[in-house]
Scaffold this motif. Structure first.
Motif, mmCIF file in Angstrom:
data_model
loop_
_atom_site.group_PDB
_atom_site.id
_atom_site.type_symbol
_atom_site.label_atom_id
_atom_site.label_comp_id
_atom_site.label_asym_id
_atom_site.label_seq_id
_atom_site.Cartn_x
_atom_site.Cartn_y
_atom_site.Cartn_z
ATOM 1 N N SER A 72 -65.508 -9.062 -44.041
ATOM 2 C CA SER A 72 -64.552 -10.117 -43.673
ATOM 3 C C SER A 72 -63.562 -9.674 -42.612
ATOM 4 O O SER A 72 -62.656 -10.418 -42.247
ATOM 5 N N GLY A 73 -63.717 -8.436 -42.122
ATOM 6 C CA GLY A 73 -62.810 -7.939 -41.098
ATOM 7 C C GLY A 73 -61.593 -7.222 -41.643
ATOM 8 O O GLY A 73 -60.743 -6.765 -40.872
ATOM 9 N N GLY A 74 -61.488 -7.121 -42.961
ATOM 10 C CA GLY A 74 -60.368 -6.414 -43.576
ATOM 11 C C GLY A 74 -60.673 -4.937 -43.756
ATOM 12 O O GLY A 74 -61.783 -4.459 -43.465
ATOM 13 N N ASP A 75 -59.692 -4.223 -44.222
ATOM 14 C CA ASP A 75 -59.866 -2.788 -44.456
ATOM 15 C C ASP A 75 -60.335 -2.528 -45.880
ATOM 16 O O ASP A 75 -59.986 -3.244 -46.819
#
Length: 567
Positions: free
Chosen positions: A524-527
């Protein structure tokens, strides 16, 4: 499946009975076993002793500088020379340097405190000394089970311990053949229980079970918080023209700042080899600090780089890392509890001022063995071996640690203050110090938020003198079975990103010397925190330094981890 569900479906576990079970085949554990067998032979008695070792063989997980004081070994095995103990290189010269970025000043030897003088000591591979001790133990009838990590403490069903707590009655080894999903595979084997009248824990620094015992029995009540360092080591073969057999070089100062505890060693061993390493106190404040990178940077100092140059060049042979328990006498927990005892660095007997712990490990193993043998002859079991700490308090080791009790605490006041005060205490006052300094908090509490600190930019490795983590782990011969649950566990999976990354800039990616922890982008593009458990060299730094104490180190399958040879 949970551990309890596995037991319910596959149990009960097979059990074996012994007089004494020893957890850990390091110098402390093997000395415990050897001394028990010696005493039994002297009295014409039979004492059954087994030693469990999580490494693939005794010595596989042993890493130390190391300069060895042979005093305790001589007490344990007076004929160690005749028996071929690998103590072959006596120290011939001591050098202590204070480093600046480009320069160095040497302390005259006549001004060196006794704790930095090594006449009569030996430069050794402690891994090889451990292998030799294992041979001596087996020759006396000790059973050693390598590749069998003790994963669980077993307790009696009664309330024979203090406050109605149960007593320790042995340990259980880890289950084998559990997949990453926690489900038993086709190769599943249930762990085994080893029951004992007394169980001695000798796991080394930040022992997995020792930590649990300290908490359960409140063994650290009234003591100063424990303190740790990380030691990172390489072994090199260098140009014979730049090798000086028996040279012991230590340094303080650059590349660390004056408020960060640490220093280096370089020991010239046999065969044109040198042991070089760097120690960083795990009470450092800046989350951007990387002990591994500080070590690599240290090697580029002109006074150090010189040893790795020369016409015939140099070759790196080995790499490893391990935590050290350095709090000393004031942080030493109560070492006995119903049914067992802590010995060696599992308790914290290392003398940080001398940068030595093997002699303390051997001595405390002997003292615990003598207390256990006395109890066995009196037909006792599962009580406290009170004669062990009593004997320690009367020993030369207690006197040595008492003399050095303030060493680590002075460094919280800075390198220069610590240097002056150590000189006064050890050189001027000869250890007869009328004051005592106390430690206030645990190492992980010293870490500051990243917003309060300056990032540290480290140079890229050149692949000749300086290296990256992954190429270093490769030569440590580290291996873990891929299809097993990660032995680096998180109490709360949300904490790494929400707290460690946001507040402390993800310090686990820097304090780990093996590249186990890295932050990556998820779908999702998060860390997210990725844990590369297969890289773990079992140093225990993450278990100690994690600012939220969210990481918990547990034992992997037996035989996993590094396989050190000449370390």
């Amino acid at each position: 499946m949970t551990h309890d569900e596995i037991l319910a479906q596959y149990g009960p576990r097979e059990a074996m009975e012994y007089d004494v079970v020893v957890v850990g085949a390091g110098p402390a554990g093997l000395s415990t076993a050897i001394r028990l067998k010696q005493l039994a032979a002297q009295e014409g008695k039979e004492v059954s002793v087994v030693v469990l070792e999580k490494g693939s063989e005794p010595g596989a997980h042993i890493l130390s500088g190391a300069i060895m004081d042979p005093r305790a070994l001589t007490e344990l095995l007076p004929d160690w020379r005749e028996k071929g103990a690998p103590l072959n290189q006596p120290v011939t010269e001591d050098i202590f340097l204070f480093l600046s970025e480009r320069g160095a000043s040497r302390t005259p030897n006549f001004l060196l405190p006794s704790n930095f003088q090594n006449h009569g000591n030996y430069i050794v591979s402690l891994a090889n000394v451990t292998r030799w001790l294992a041979q001596q133990a087996e020759g006396l009838g000790v059973e050693i089970f390598p590749g069998f990590p003790a994963a669980e403490v077993l307790y009696t069903q009664d309330g024979s311990g203090p406050g109605g707590l149960p007593a320790v009655r042995g340990v259980a080894t880890a289950n084998m053949g559990v997949g990453k999903d926690g489900q038993p595979t086709e190769n599943f084997q249930l762990g085994m229980e080893l029951h004992a009248k007394y169980t001695i824990f000798a796991e080394g620094s930040r022992g997995h079970l020792g930590k649990q015992l300290i908490r359960k029995f409140k063994l650290d009540a009234g003591r100063d918080p424990q303190s740790y360092s990380i030691g990172i080591k390489e072994v090199w073969e260098i140009d014979p023209a730049r090798h000086q057999a028996g040279l012991a070089l230590h340094s303080a100062g650059w590349p660390l700042n004056s408020t960060t505890y640490g220093g280096s060693w370089m020991y010239h061993m046999e065969g044109n080899q040198v042991s070089i390493g760097f120690v960083v106190g795990l009470d450092y404040a800046n989350p951007y600090l990387s002990p591994f990178e500080e070590f690599q940077r240290f090697k580029t100092h002109p006074n150090i780089r010189w040893y790795f140059e020369g016409a015939k060049g140099a070759k790196r042979l080995g790499y490893g890392a391990r935590a050290l328990t350095v709090g000393g006498l004031l942080s030493l927990p109560k070492t006995v509890f119903p049914g067992g005892a802590l010995v060696g660095d599992d308790a914290g007997y290392l003398n940080a001022s001398r940068i030595k712990g093997s002699h303390a490990a051997i001595k405390t193993g002997m003292l615990a063995a003598e207390a256990a043998f006395e109890a066995l002859q009196a037909d006792r079991r599962h009580d406290e071996l009170t004669t062990y700490p009593a004997a320690f308090e009367k020993s030369w080791l207690h006197a040595e640690l008492h003399r050095a009790r303030n060493f680590k605490q002075w460094f919280k006041k800075g390198l220069y203050t610590a240097t002056v005060m150590t000189g006064i205490e050890q050189f001027v006052l000869r250890g007869k110090v009328p004051w005592t300094l106390h430690r206030e908090k645990a190492d992980h509490l010293y870490l500051k938020p990243a917003a309060q600190c300056k990032p540290i930019v480290y140079p890229k490795p050149d692949g000749k003198l300086t290296f990256d983590k992954l190429s270093s782990v490769f030569i440590s011969n580290t291996n873990h079975a891929e299809d097993q649950p990660a032995h680096l566990t998180l109490r709360d999976p949300s904490v790494p990103v929400n707290t460690n990354l946001r507040v402390y800039a993800g310090p686990e990616s820097r304090y780990c010397p093996a590249g186990v922890y890295e932050y990556v982008r998820d779908d999702s593009g998060g860390d997210r925190l990725q844990i590369n458990a297969q890289n773990c060299v079992h140093c225990k730094t993450c278990d100690i330094k994690d600012p939220t104490q969210n990481i918990v180190w547990v034992v992997p399958e037996g035989g996993g981890g590094p396989n050190y040879t000449n370390m």
